[in-house]
Design an enzyme around this catalytic site. Structure first.
Site, PDB file in Angstrom:
ATOM      1  N   PHE A   1      46.022  59.443  16.487  1.00 46.74           N
ATOM      2  CA  PHE A   1      45.005  58.699  17.233  1.00 46.74           C
ATOM      3  C   PHE A   1      45.609  58.371  18.598  1.00 46.74           C
ATOM      4  O   PHE A   1      46.742  57.882  18.682  1.00 46.74           O
ATOM      5  CB  PHE A   1      44.602  57.418  16.503  1.00 46.74           C
TER       6      PHE A   1
ATOM      7  N   ASP B   1      51.893  53.452  10.897  1.00 45.53           N
ATOM      8  CA  ASP B   1      50.569  52.934  11.261  1.00 45.53           C
ATOM      9  C   ASP B   1      49.682  53.081  10.025  1.00 45.53           C
ATOM     10  O   ASP B   1      49.436  54.189   9.552  1.00 45.53           O
ATOM     11  CB  ASP B   1      50.011  53.737  12.440  1.00 45.53           C
TER      12      ASP B   1
ATOM     13  N   TYR C   1      39.821  45.717  10.654  1.00 40.20           N
ATOM     14  CA  TYR C   1      38.375  45.904  10.818  1.00 40.20           C
ATOM     15  C   TYR C   1      37.838  47.143  10.120  1.00 40.20           C
ATOM     16  O   TYR C   1      36.630  47.360  10.104  1.00 40.20           O
ATOM     17  CB  TYR C   1      37.981  45.910  12.295  1.00 40.20           C
ATOM     18  N   LYS C   2      38.702  47.961   9.540  1.00 37.83           N
ATOM     19  CA  LYS C   2      38.236  49.147   8.827  1.00 37.83           C
ATOM     20  C   LYS C   2      38.043  48.791   7.348  1.00 37.83           C
ATOM     21  O   LYS C   2      37.113  48.076   6.991  1.00 37.83           O
ATOM     22  CB  LYS C   2      39.223  50.298   9.026  1.00 37.83           C
TER      23      LYS C   2
ATOM     24  N   ARG D   1      32.995  63.065  10.341  1.00 38.08           N
ATOM     25  CA  ARG D   1      33.925  62.295   9.523  1.00 38.08           C
ATOM     26  C   ARG D   1      33.165  61.299   8.653  1.00 38.08           C
ATOM     27  O   ARG D   1      32.268  60.603   9.123  1.00 38.08           O
ATOM     28  CB  ARG D   1      34.883  61.570  10.466  1.00 38.08           C
TER      29      ARG D   1
END
Length: 413
Positions: free
Chosen positions: A127, A198, A223-224, A372
């Protein structure tokens, strides 16, 4: 490949030990939400908690709430809750800042542990924030430093005695491919490198054992899969053996050994608090705790088992029903090395995803052609997966994605 019916999916839901946890989340009527790997849905209790902070703690008690409501301790309190989900000990995690800022902190701290070495190993297709933060840090440190980019298949070869820091994302954000944390960390340790992981795409989706793997540092977001809300704070793990030794450079007052002594010069805390910088976002922290408390009621082994079943069901159904429509599987077929997402490439990925969203099947698009889908075991059902593929078939059969409105790019994809 198994051939499933809707009845098969209904039976799987009836047997699911996590099924009742879906009731803790506010899922819009008729929506099949397969984007929890980007933003988790709202826990129902989050609204009441936010109102409690706004109306009572902030509205009535005001500054007293730093003590009476425990505001000052929230980064540590939430950190200890995250620690239970990632295989860390109490006092090794704080919830604070964004993932990017936290990565900057731990990268800088890790490099101080190996001052004679100048190489960081990272995944080149990471990312982007991870790579950008590392590049920005190294520009500040000088030309002697270098990033050695490698991909999944040659990470082990990239780690040698020149490497100061290994910094990897545990689950790849596009493909969902999962690194073997234990094996890769062991190779880094063997070569004398410091490990950073990560966990943005794995925390809350699977059982993690940072201390069992002897990880040095980790960062992640809430937040995921952890359902902390849009932009909710990230977290930092620092193994206790590094406390007081590996010092991060954003030396704000909350990381001071005695913040309210108001000393002129910085004196670092010798515990996990040194990873803090400035005053914390209390409203966001308070809401984040709601999602964490739900997870602490779940068995993470059951979460991982259901995740693997959901993703396998989706792959099987897509290949049975949609193979003629140009979808090419990107994610690993082996569930053991697949995170809680499934990605396909499609030449018209962006408008296809927009058409799906219009039919309340919510996934997302990652350039250049990755579609995705994230599967969140606490609120995604097996029937959701069945119904999602049914709607996708209809979208592709009708060429709905070709309509002009679905081909107009938005700011967020």
């Amino acid at each position: 490949m198994s051939h499933y019916t809707r009845n098969d999916c209904e039976q799987l839901d009836q047997q699911d030990p996590l099924a009742a946890m879906r009731d803790a989340f506010a899922i819009p009527e008729g929506m099949i939400y397969l984007d929890g790997n980007s933003l988790g849905v709202r826990p129902k209790a989050a609204k009441a908690r936010a109102l409690e902070v706004i109306e009572q703690e902030w509205g009535n008690d005001l500054i007293k709430s730093w003590n009476t409501a425990g505001w000052f301790d929230l980064p540590y309190k939430l950190g200890d809750k995250v620690a239970q989900l990632i295989g860390a000990d109490a006092g090794e995690v704080v919830v604070t800042d964004s993932t990017g800022i936290n990565l900057y902190k731990v990268l800088a701290a890790a490099l101080t542990l190996r001052p004679e070495r100048k190489v960081i190993v990272m995944n080149g297709s990471n990312f982007p924030t991870d790579n950008y933060m590392a590049q920005g840090l190294l520009k500040q440190l000088g030309a002697d430093y270098d990033i050695r980019f490698a991909e999944h298949d040659n990470i082990m070869q990239a780690i040698d005695e020149d490497v100061a820091v290994l910094c990897l994302t545990h689950v790849h954000y596009k493909t969902g491919e999962l690194f073997d944390m234990a094996a890769v960390t062991a190779k880094a340790e063997q070569c004398g490198a410091v490990s950073i992981w990560d966990l943005c795409h794995s925390a809350g989706a699977m059982e993690l054992q940072l201390n069992a793997c002897n990880v040095d540092f980790a960062v992640g977001c809430t937040y995921k899969y952890l359902n902390g809300g849009p932009g909710s704070p990230g977290f930092i793990f620092a193994a206790k053996r590094h406390h007081g030794k590996a010092l991060q450079p954003l030396t704000g007052w909350w990381g001071h050994a005695a913040p309210f002594a108001f000393e002129r010069d910085y004196r670092p805390s010798e515990n996990i608090g040194q990873m803090l910088s400035g005053t914390q976002p209390i409203l966001s922290l308070a809401v984040t705790e709601v999602g964490l408390d739900i997870f602490l009621q779940a068995d993470m082994k059951q979460v991982r088992e259901k995740s693997q079943k959901l993703t396998q069901l989706f792959i099987d159904l897509m290949e049975q029903r949609c193979s003629q429509y140009g979808f090419t599987l990107v994610s690993p077929r082996d569930a053991a090395i697949r995170g809680s997402q499934v990605s396909f490439n499609h030449d018209h990925g962006y408008p296809v995803i927009q058409a799906m969203i219009s039919r309340d099947v919510v996934g997302d698009f990652r350039a250049p052609k990755n579609v995705r889908f994230g599967f969140t075991p606490l609120y995604t059902s097996y029937v959701d997966v069945w119904e999602a593929v049914e709607r996708i078939v209809d979208i592709m059969e009708s060429d709905l994605w070709q309509q002009p409105e679905f081909n107009q790019r938005g700011a967020v994809t």
